[in-house]
Design a protein around this motif. Structure first.
Motif, short mmCIF file in Angstrom:
data_model
loop_
_atom_site.label_atom_id
_atom_site.label_comp_id
_atom_site.label_asym_id
_atom_site.label_seq_id
_atom_site.Cartn_x
_atom_site.Cartn_y
_atom_site.Cartn_z
N GLN A 86 8.83 -11.68 17.46
CA GLN A 86 10.10 -11.05 17.07
C GLN A 86 10.12 -9.55 17.32
O GLN A 86 11.20 -8.95 17.38
CB GLN A 86 10.37 -11.30 15.57
N ARG A 87 8.95 -8.94 17.45
CA ARG A 87 8.89 -7.47 17.62
C ARG A 87 8.40 -7.05 19.01
O ARG A 87 8.24 -5.85 19.26
CB ARG A 87 8.00 -6.85 16.53
N GLN A 88 8.18 -8.01 19.89
CA GLN A 88 7.62 -7.66 21.21
C GLN A 88 8.53 -6.72 22.01
O GLN A 88 8.05 -5.92 22.80
CB GLN A 88 7.35 -8.93 22.03
N LEU A 162 -3.10 -4.04 6.59
CA LEU A 162 -4.05 -3.36 5.70
C LEU A 162 -3.45 -2.12 5.02
O LEU A 162 -3.87 -1.74 3.93
CB LEU A 162 -5.30 -2.97 6.51
N ASP A 163 -2.45 -1.51 5.67
CA ASP A 163 -1.89 -0.28 5.08
C ASP A 163 -1.05 -0.54 3.82
O ASP A 163 -0.47 0.39 3.26
CB ASP A 163 -1.11 0.53 6.13
N LEU A 164 -1.00 -1.79 3.38
CA LEU A 164 -0.39 -2.09 2.09
C LEU A 164 -1.45 -2.18 0.99
O LEU A 164 -1.11 -2.16 -0.20
CB LEU A 164 0.38 -3.41 2.16
N LYS A 250 12.95 -3.68 1.97
CA LYS A 250 13.58 -4.95 2.34
C LYS A 250 13.04 -5.48 3.67
O LYS A 250 13.17 -6.66 3.97
CB LYS A 250 15.10 -4.78 2.40
N GLY A 251 12.44 -4.59 4.45
CA GLY A 251 11.77 -5.02 5.68
C GLY A 251 10.28 -5.23 5.47
O GLY A 251 9.55 -5.58 6.40
N GLY A 252 9.82 -4.97 4.26
CA GLY A 252 8.39 -5.13 3.98
C GLY A 252 7.58 -3.92 4.39
O GLY A 252 6.39 -4.03 4.70
N1 ARG Z 1 9.25 -5.84 9.07
C1 ARG Z 1 8.07 -5.25 9.62
C2 ARG Z 1 7.11 -6.35 10.05
O1 ARG Z 1 6.97 -7.29 9.32
C3 ARG Z 1 7.43 -4.31 8.65
C4 ARG Z 1 6.23 -3.62 9.21
C5 ARG Z 1 5.60 -2.68 8.25
N2 ARG Z 1 4.53 -1.97 8.85
C6 ARG Z 1 3.34 -1.75 8.29
N3 ARG Z 1 2.52 -0.95 8.91
N4 ARG Z 1 2.95 -2.35 7.21
O2 ARG Z 1 6.49 -6.27 11.07
#
Ligand code: ARG
Length: 270
Positions: A86-88, A162-164, A250-252
């Motif tokens: 989805q992000r490519q 990991l940055d979460l 909302k996008g996480g």
């Molecule tokens: N909606 C994005 C995804 O799921 C959020 C990315 C957040 N980025 C991060 N480094 N945690 O890819």
């Protein structure tokens, strides 16, 4: 560290798909509020004396605001992320920008979440795996960027990057902040073995993206509403700037996700 950042914008930020547990296509960001929230984060970086580079987002890339996933950069080299399908579509924009800036750009041969799963800590790279990143990326990152990799595995899709779950704070006490319960026992042991100052953050604050922060070792820019971590940072002599991230959540994602670090120091040895 973190005095030079690449950001995009929230102009096209939407929830078109669900690729992490925080995203729900039924709960869309408010467009104007999202743009304002993101602009406030960029303004806070500038107020802290950081340099912010800007790459405009593309309309067909609703997650492009999260520039951290684009790559991991050290010195003149960048290893590109290899995100979910989805992000490519974001990748060519980041590849082109990095190439134009003169970076040596290397494609990832396996799934890789970029800096989302690759936190530089001096000559160490705290490297996530298991969700967005294939563990086979770790030797690639070591070889391409000269890092000593510390593998860190999170235990739930809540911590898909990991940055979460872990934050490099640095500063006078060379601090890491982390949510121990988010990591498997071996990974907990590897971080404890570093023998650095560790701030424990509870699951509630971590789930509110407390750890998704940007620190330059003097000022920490973080999500508002996480008093435990904020006060632990202030006790260590750090300036703490707390910002609202309701729309980005909302996008996480949060503050760390919207900034790709461009000034990770080059290797001090070898
Ligand atoms: N909606 C994005 C995804 O799921 C959020 C990315 C957040 N980025 C991060 N480094 N945690 O890819």
């Amino acid at each position: 560290m973190n005095r030079e950042l690449l950001m995009s914008d929230a102009t096209h930020f939407r929830v078109d798909y669900e690729i992490n547990p925080y995203m729900c296509t039924g709960v869309q960001p408010d467009p104007a509020a999202a743009v304002a929230e993101h602009a406030a984060i960029a303004a806070a970086h500038l107020a802290a004396g950081r340099k912010v580079e800007y790459l405009p987002s593309a309309p067909q890339c609703p997650d492009m605001v999260f520039t951290a996933n684009a790559a991991v950069v050290r010195g003149g080299r960048a290893v590109l992320g290899d995100p979910p399908a989805q992000r490519q579509a974001e990748l060519p924009y980041f590849r082109q920008w990095l190439t134009e800036q003169g970076y040596d750009v290397v494609a990832a041969p396996y799934p890789f979440s970029g800096q989302g799963d690759a936190l530089a800590f001096g000559d160490l790279l705290l490297a996530g795996y298991g969700y967005r990143t294939d563990r086979r990326m770790h030797p690639v990152l070591a070889a391409e960027l000269g890092y000593q990799v510390v593998p860190v595995r999170t235990v739930s899709p809540r911590w898909y990057d990991l940055d979460l779950a872990v934050a490099v704070v640095g500063g006078p006490t060379n601090t890491l902040a982390w949510c121990p319960a988010a990591l498997d026992p071996a990974s907990q042991g590897r971080l404890r073995d570093l023998a650095v100052d560790l701030i424990d953050v509870d699951v509630d604050e971590a789930a509110r993206f407390a750890l998704n922060l940007v620190s330059d070792g003097t000022t920490v820019t973080m999500t508002r509403g996480n008093p435990g971590l904020a006060s632990a940072l202030r006790e260590r002599g750090l300036q703490v700037v707390e910002l609202d991230t309701t729309e980005l959540a909302k996008g996480g994602g949060g503050i760390r996700c919207t900034a790709l670090t461009l000034d990770n120091p080059p290797a001090t040895t070898g």
